[in-house]
Design an enzyme around this catalytic site. Structure first.
Site, short mmCIF file in Angstrom:
data_model
loop_
_atom_site.label_atom_id
_atom_site.label_comp_id
_atom_site.label_asym_id
_atom_site.label_seq_id
_atom_site.Cartn_x
_atom_site.Cartn_y
_atom_site.Cartn_z
N SER A 288 0.84 -1.20 0.00
CA SER A 288 0.00 0.00 0.00
C SER A 288 0.87 1.26 0.00
O SER A 288 1.77 1.36 -0.84
CB SER A 288 -0.96 -0.07 1.21
OG SER A 288 -2.07 0.75 1.01
N ASP B 153 -10.71 -3.99 -5.07
CA ASP B 153 -10.31 -3.03 -4.04
C ASP B 153 -11.38 -1.96 -3.87
O ASP B 153 -11.63 -1.16 -4.78
CB ASP B 153 -8.98 -2.39 -4.45
CG ASP B 153 -8.26 -1.71 -3.30
OD1 ASP B 153 -8.94 -1.19 -2.40
OD2 ASP B 153 -7.01 -1.70 -3.30
N HIS C 159 -8.54 -4.79 -1.01
CA HIS C 159 -7.26 -4.18 -0.72
C HIS C 159 -6.43 -5.01 0.28
O HIS C 159 -6.88 -5.28 1.39
CB HIS C 159 -7.50 -2.79 -0.13
CG HIS C 159 -6.26 -1.96 -0.03
ND1 HIS C 159 -5.61 -1.45 -1.13
CD2 HIS C 159 -5.54 -1.56 1.04
CE1 HIS C 159 -4.56 -0.75 -0.75
NE2 HIS C 159 -4.48 -0.81 0.57
#
Ligand SMILES: *[C@@H]1O[C@H](CO)[C@@H](O)[C@H](O)[C@H]1NC(C)=O
Ligand SMILES: *[C@@H]1O[C@H](CO)[C@@H](O)[C@H](O)[C@H]1NC(C)=O
Ligand SMILES: *[C@@H]1O[C@H](CO)[C@@H](O)[C@H](O)[C@H]1NC(C)=O
Ligand SMILES: *[C@@H]1O[C@H](CO)[C@@H](O)[C@H](O)[C@H]1NC(C)=O
Ligand SMILES: *[C@@H]1O[C@H](CO)[C@@H](O)[C@H](O)[C@H]1NC(C)=O
Length: 333
Positions: free
Chosen positions: A119, A238, A293
């Protein structure tokens, strides 16, 4: 909607942070024989003491035996490290990480390292390569990273902790204020195409490392284009990061829903940071993983490790001079 600010918290909550990891301290591996060290930069809300990260480090060592793993951390405690994912000036944080990697005994003596960013840790590692790159990165892999920023902040979930709530409260002071840009980490990669003028004027981090301003930093392009591979993974389902296509460096018009892929964007066409060059050499990989995610399995990671972090082999064409300068030295015997 799930909270952006609490985003990779699931890694922490799902796996429960506990004691500090004991970083393994193997003998420095002669490069001719072994895999390169691996540095990992975790995401928002996470910390280097998290059991999930330890598990990932162990997995890397199982899949690629002999891999020395370094978990990047800011500050010397897990709580400081976690806080720094929400709060701080990313430029200052990067300087700390540059110093950390350059002084770490094994990393600093390796001709190169591989890098894995989760991320926001992904675009920060890219910043490391562009601004410092000492030790140089050979292969960069990013999972669900916001390379083209985020275009919306979302509220902390109802279970969001004080740190998330405090970070969220900062936003009320104005996303483009110097106060917020120097303190709230996600604001420093906020990029709404509808607010591009403010972004170019005030973004403390992303506009700079993406070389979007009029004056380009040639070093950024030079450093990034020295990568052997840059693999960007996007999570297909996501719903946490907006837009998810930012993981592939695409731009999304939130009103029309039109996605402009990287290859159709000026950053690529004019090659501001070397992505076009990498792509032309077959070194830029656009990958996807199914799911939400940062939801991945050990099997997913194993494939990533095997593809990108395996031992450097003879005939691979990787010469230390490519990345570090100095005398020519083929990495494997
Ligand atoms: C480009 O970036 C490097 C590394 O951060 C920095 O030392 C240099 O001053 C920058 N150059 C310009 C023109 O901003
Ligand atoms: C963040 O830190 C850098 C380096 O100290 C500094 O140049 C920059 O002005 C800071 N950013 C903001 C928005 O204060
Ligand atoms: C990357 O940029 C830094 C900072 O300008 C420079 O000192 C370094 O030599 C570059 N490294 C590589 C591998 O290009
Ligand atoms: C996004 O799409 C809308 C509707 O098509 C358009 O009016 C707007 O100018 C677009 N925004 C940008 C930044 O291109
Ligand atoms: C991207 O550019 C290509 C070639 O110029 C064009 O054919 C294609 O339609 C464009 N795609 C998008 C989504 O803009």
């Amino acid at each position: 909607m799930r909270s952006l600010l609490s985003l990779p918290l699931f890694l922490t909550s799902a796996l429960h942070a506990s004691a500090l990891p004991k970083q393994p301290k193997p003998e420095p591996t002669p490069l001719e024989k072994g895999p390169l060290p691996l540095v990992i930069w975790h995401g928002l809300g996470d910390d280097y003491g998290n059991n999930g990260l330890k598990h990932i480090a162990n997995l890397a060592q199982q899949v690629i035996p002999g891999t020395y793993v370094h978990l990047i951390h800011i500050g010397d405690s897990t709580s400081a490290d976690r806080e720094a994912t929400f709060l701080g000036n990313v430029t200052t944080q990067l300087e700390e990480v540059c110093a950390q990697l350059a002084s770490e005994q094994i990393l600093s003596t390796a001709p190169a390292v591989n890098a894995l960013g989760f991320s926001q840790g992904g675009q920060f590692l890219r910043g490391y390569i562009e601004r410092c790159n000492n030790p140089p990165v050979r292969n960069l892999v990013t999972l669900g990273s916001q390379h083209n920023g985020i275009s919306s902040f979302q509220a902390c979930s109802s279970t969001g902790d004080w740190l998330c709530k405090g970070a969220e409260a900062l936003l009320r002071l104005g996303r483009w204020s110097a106060f917020v840009q120097s303190r709230l980490v996600p604001a420093q990669y906020y990029r709404d195409p509808e607010e591009i003028d403010q972004y170019l004027a005030y973004s403390n981090f992303l506009a700079d490392i993406n070389n979007e301003r009029e004056v380009k930093n040639k070093t950024y392009k030079e450093n990034l284009s020295k990568l052997n591979k840059f693999a960007m993974y996007m999570f297909e389902q996501d719903l946490t990061m907006v837009p998810k296509e930012s993981a592939h460096f695409a731009e999304v018009n939130a009103t029309s829903g039109v996605v402009t892929p990287l290859k159709n964007r000026t950053i690529y066409e004019e090659d501001w940071i070397g992505l076009k060059q990498l792509d032309g050499q077959g070194k830029l990989d656009f990958k996807t993983l199914p799911g939400e995610h940062m939801r991945f399995s050990d099997e997913d990671l194993q494939k990533v490790f095997e593809e990108y972090f395996g031992p450097v082999e003879l005939g691979d064409g990787f010469v230390a001079e490519d990345v570090r300068g100095g005398s020519q030295h083929v990495l494997s015997g």
